[in-house]
Enzyme design. Structure first.
Site, PDB file in Angstrom:
ATOM      1  N   GLU A   1       7.719   1.596  -8.024  1.00 38.56           N
ATOM      2  CA  GLU A   1       9.007   1.575  -7.339  1.00 38.56           C
ATOM      3  C   GLU A   1       8.789   1.975  -5.886  1.00 38.56           C
ATOM      4  O   GLU A   1       7.960   2.859  -5.624  1.00 38.56           O
ATOM      5  CB  GLU A   1      10.003   2.567  -7.963  1.00 38.56           C
ATOM      6  CG  GLU A   1      10.653   2.081  -9.229  1.00 38.56           C
ATOM      7  CD  GLU A   1      10.063   2.760 -10.452  1.00 38.56           C
ATOM      8  OE1 GLU A   1       9.314   3.736 -10.282  1.00 38.56           O
ATOM      9  OE2 GLU A   1      10.341   2.299 -11.580  1.00 38.56           O
TER      10      GLU A   1
ATOM     11  N   TYR B   1       1.771  -3.262  -0.379  1.00 33.43           N
ATOM     12  CA  TYR B   1       1.784  -3.769  -1.753  1.00 33.43           C
ATOM     13  C   TYR B   1       1.790  -5.305  -1.778  1.00 33.43           C
ATOM     14  O   TYR B   1       1.100  -5.915  -2.595  1.00 33.43           O
ATOM     15  CB  TYR B   1       2.995  -3.233  -2.525  1.00 33.43           C
ATOM     16  CG  TYR B   1       3.074  -1.717  -2.581  1.00 33.43           C
ATOM     17  CD1 TYR B   1       1.938  -0.951  -2.818  1.00 33.43           C
ATOM     18  CD2 TYR B   1       4.284  -1.050  -2.402  1.00 33.43           C
ATOM     19  CE1 TYR B   1       2.006   0.437  -2.868  1.00 33.43           C
ATOM     20  CE2 TYR B   1       4.363   0.338  -2.451  1.00 33.43           C
ATOM     21  CZ  TYR B   1       3.221   1.075  -2.681  1.00 33.43           C
ATOM     22  OH  TYR B   1       3.292   2.444  -2.723  1.00 33.43           O
TER      23      TYR B   1
HETATM   24  C1  LIG Z   1       2.222   3.615   2.831  1.00 34.98           C
HETATM   25  C2  LIG Z   1       0.999   4.394   3.275  1.00 34.98           C
HETATM   26  C3  LIG Z   1       0.334   5.023   2.051  1.00 34.98           C
HETATM   27  C4  LIG Z   1       0.009   3.425   3.946  1.00 34.98           C
HETATM   28  O1  LIG Z   1      -1.159   4.162   4.223  1.00 34.98           O
HETATM   29  P1  LIG Z   1      -2.117   3.852   5.444  1.00 34.98           P
HETATM   30  O2  LIG Z   1      -3.352   4.664   5.225  1.00 34.98           O
HETATM   31  O3  LIG Z   1      -1.438   4.034   6.736  1.00 34.98           O
HETATM   32  O4  LIG Z   1      -2.384   2.302   5.215  1.00 34.98           O
HETATM   33  P2  LIG Z   1      -3.565   1.384   5.770  1.00 34.98           P
HETATM   34  O5  LIG Z   1      -4.020   1.834   7.110  1.00 34.98           O
HETATM   35  O6  LIG Z   1      -4.591   1.256   4.723  1.00 34.98           O
HETATM   36  O7  LIG Z   1      -2.800  -0.013   5.932  1.00 34.98           O
HETATM   37  C5  LIG Z   1      -2.857  -0.975   4.908  1.00 34.98           C
HETATM   38  C6  LIG Z   1      -1.706  -1.946   5.022  1.00 34.98           C
HETATM   39  O8  LIG Z   1      -0.459  -1.252   4.920  1.00 34.98           O
HETATM   40  C7  LIG Z   1       0.510  -1.886   5.758  1.00 34.98           C
HETATM   41  N1  LIG Z   1       0.857  -0.966   6.815  1.00 34.98           N
HETATM   42  C8  LIG Z   1       0.321   0.252   7.072  1.00 34.98           C
HETATM   43  N2  LIG Z   1       0.947   0.840   8.106  1.00 34.98           N
HETATM   44  C9  LIG Z   1       1.896  -0.026   8.515  1.00 34.98           C
HETATM   45  C10 LIG Z   1       2.893   0.024   9.519  1.00 34.98           C
HETATM   46  N3  LIG Z   1       3.021   1.077  10.348  1.00 34.98           N
HETATM   47  N4  LIG Z   1       3.740  -1.028   9.633  1.00 34.98           N
HETATM   48  C11 LIG Z   1       3.636  -2.094   8.827  1.00 34.98           C
HETATM   49  N5  LIG Z   1       2.704  -2.199   7.840  1.00 34.98           N
HETATM   50  C12 LIG Z   1       1.855  -1.175   7.691  1.00 34.98           C
HETATM   51  C13 LIG Z   1      -0.163  -3.124   6.294  1.00 34.98           C
HETATM   52  O9  LIG Z   1       0.027  -4.159   5.368  1.00 34.98           O
HETATM   53  C14 LIG Z   1      -1.631  -2.697   6.322  1.00 34.98           C
HETATM   54  O10 LIG Z   1      -2.496  -3.792   6.264  1.00 34.98           O
HETATM   55  P3  LIG Z   1      -2.923  -4.523   7.630  1.00 34.98           P
HETATM   56  O11 LIG Z   1      -3.629  -3.490   8.431  1.00 34.98           O
HETATM   57  O12 LIG Z   1      -3.806  -5.634   7.185  1.00 34.98           O
HETATM   58  O13 LIG Z   1      -1.653  -4.979   8.290  1.00 34.98           O
HETATM   59  C15 LIG Z   1       1.364   5.482   4.333  1.00 34.98           C
HETATM   60  O14 LIG Z   1       2.159   4.901   5.335  1.00 34.98           O
HETATM   61  C16 LIG Z   1       2.092   6.677   3.756  1.00 34.98           C
HETATM   62  O15 LIG Z   1       1.463   7.638   3.281  1.00 34.98           O
HETATM   63  N6  LIG Z   1       3.436   6.671   3.818  1.00 34.98           N
HETATM   64  C17 LIG Z   1       4.253   7.789   3.300  1.00 34.98           C
HETATM   65  C18 LIG Z   1       4.234   7.827   1.802  1.00 34.98           C
HETATM   66  C19 LIG Z   1       4.785   6.550   1.198  1.00 34.98           C
HETATM   67  O16 LIG Z   1       5.765   5.997   1.655  1.00 34.98           O
HETATM   68  N7  LIG Z   1       4.111   6.092   0.127  1.00 34.98           N
HETATM   69  C20 LIG Z   1       4.545   4.940  -0.625  1.00 34.98           C
HETATM   70  C21 LIG Z   1       5.538   5.339  -1.666  1.00 34.98           C
HETATM   71  S1  LIG Z   1       6.076   3.946  -2.643  1.00 34.98           S
END
Ligand SMILES: CC(C)(COP(=O)(O)OP(=O)(O)OC[C@H]1O[C@@H](n2cnc3c(N)ncnc32)[C@H](O)[C@@H]1OP(=O)(O)O)[C@@H](O)C(=O)NCCC(=O)NCCS
Length: 219
Positions: free
Chosen positions: A148, A160
């Site tokens: 979710e 995702y």
């Molecule tokens: C969601 C989360 C885990 C992503 O982690 P991250 O380490 O920054 O992600 P990555 O650097 O590996 O990025 C992977 C992909 O995520 C997406 N992404 C990451 N940051 C993004 C941003 N600021 N805007 C849009 N897409 C983004 C992109 O698809 C990216 O792939 P790409 O580089 O080819 O575009 C992080 O933002 C987070 O911890 N958020 C708060 C907690 C949360 O919301 N968790 C999900 C609950 S369902």
């Protein structure tokens, strides 16, 4: 920046809780990681920074000798303090920058959480964690992976979607803090040839961008 991923341990709880609170400040109650780690259905992993360590706290050493020392050591063995100090940081001193968890229920892996430390976002850690979850779920014979996500969390949705999750439904008012809807997302069959081929492509693209990641330790 490239980290490595390993199963979460009890000593990681303090660091993981800190990341959890930063990532999900409005979600209450916070997850009970101690219970999750004891749950046979739950699987948690952490991503560590290979170049950083956490300082170890001073280990409490009893100055007492003889019988008094023995009593005090036994007392410490069963005391809350001992459990607490073990959880303050990993004995290895590994510095955790992200974590993820999922539950295996029948043939479904359900991602319960995934988060990266704010200062380490957009450095490939979330993707590394998701790849590891998919690989672990496959090894554990899951057929699909579901989760979710808040309607407003387009960042996570983008991550995702990149890995083949599509919208499977909406849960109205799912989040208790602000009654926000959740989008239920699901993969197709993760063992299917198209899914695995796409995963392989994504892993290759990941390796080109961030280097070859690895998973330490298995289930
Ligand atoms: C969601 C989360 C885990 C992503 O982690 P991250 O380490 O920054 O992600 P990555 O650097 O590996 O990025 C992977 C992909 O995520 C997406 N992404 C990451 N940051 C993004 C941003 N600021 N805007 C849009 N897409 C983004 C992109 O698809 C990216 O792939 P790409 O580089 O080819 O575009 C992080 O933002 C987070 O911890 N958020 C708060 C907690 C949360 O919301 N968790 C999900 C609950 S369902």
């Amino acid at each position: 920046m490239l980290g490595y991923v390993r199963p979460m341990r009890r000593e990681d709880i303090a660091q993981v809780s800190k990341i959890d609170r930063e990532a999900f400040p409005s979600e209450w109650p916070p997850p009970n990681f101690r219970r999750e780690l004891e749950n046979r259905l739950a699987h948690y992993i952490v991503a560590c920074d290979p170049e950083k360590t956490v300082d170890r706290p001073e280990v409490e050493v009893s100055p007492e000798k003889g019988f008094a020392g023995l009593v005090s050591r036994v007392r410490r063995l069963f005391s809350h303090n001992r459990l607490f100090s073990e959880e303050l940081l990993a004995p290895s001193g590994q510095y955790i920058i992200g974590f993820a968890g999922f539950w295996i229920m029948a043939d479904e892996a359900h991602i319960t959480t995934i988060a990266t430390q704010k200062v380490h976002r957009q450095q490939g850690i979330g993707e590394l964690l998701l790849i590891s979850v998919i690989e672990q779920a496959t090894k554990l014979n899951a057929r699909i992976i579901t989760l979710e996500v808040r309607v407003s969390n387009t960042t996570a949705q983008k991550l995702y979607s990149k890995y083949g999750f599509t919208q499977a439904g909406v849960r109205r008012g799912y989040y208790t803090d602000n009654k926000e809807d959740a989008i239920l997302m699901s993969t197709d069959g993760i063992t299917s040839a198209p899914f695995q081929a796409r995963l392989e492509q994504l892993k290759q693209a990941y390796a080109m961008k961030w280097g070859t990641a690895h998973y330490q330790g298995g289930h």
